[in-house]
Design a protein around this motif. Sequence first.
Motif, short mmCIF file in Angstrom:
data_model
loop_
_atom_site.label_atom_id
_atom_site.label_comp_id
_atom_site.label_asym_id
_atom_site.label_seq_id
_atom_site.Cartn_x
_atom_site.Cartn_y
_atom_site.Cartn_z
N LYS A 115 0.81 -1.22 0.00
CA LYS A 115 0.00 0.00 0.00
C LYS A 115 0.84 1.26 0.00
N PHE A 119 -0.31 2.24 -3.81
CA PHE A 119 -1.69 2.72 -3.66
C PHE A 119 -2.14 3.53 -4.87
N GLU A 163 -5.40 6.57 1.56
CA GLU A 163 -4.12 6.16 2.15
C GLU A 163 -3.65 7.12 3.24
#
Length: 205
Positions: A115, A119, A163
């Motif tokens: 991530k 992301f 995020e």
Amino acid sequence: MLEFERTFQGMRKEKKWFLESGKCVEDELYTFGKQCRFEHLAHSFVIDPDDETYYQNKLFTSEELEEIRETESKDLPKMPIELLKYISSFRTKTTEKLRIMLDKRQNWEGKNFDKTKHFDFDWIKHSVHSLLLEFESGTLKQNHLETWYNIHIWSLIDKSFNELIGVDVARGESCSLASAKRKNKHRVIQGLVSTTRKHSEEEVI
């Protein structure tokens, strides 16, 4: 209001922001904030140069607001080359080729997904696919209520903040057509007066 008062009284003159005209930004915000009957950004000594409240109430001239807007303005960060290349890979001339690109498995997908690194790549792929579905179904050629755009289009932008820890994006406007924007052009943040009601679809001529 007491906290607002204490904050202002604790300010040192040499730390205040003086414009070229000699006007002190903090002093003007304080004077304005004392007059406000509703909560306003001024109570946090935050100024939005695009809020017409300041110009309408003659706190700042248009030249002073422009100076505020331009002072220490921050440039947007440059996009990483790899991310730019990935976005460019979707510049196809047909939806068939676009689907082929979407179907191509990336090395960051699956078990390799991180991530903190991937992301933005994942968000781009999801957004392109979502917009492709709308394009193929013909919905982008139709007029819709603002709620439709919030759900089908702007929600994609909202997800780009997922995020960021501590950031919560929410939407709660009343239903209206995008064309109602022209009627809302001069709405201001409430301060001296309550915020005017936003025009809805039924009011659009």
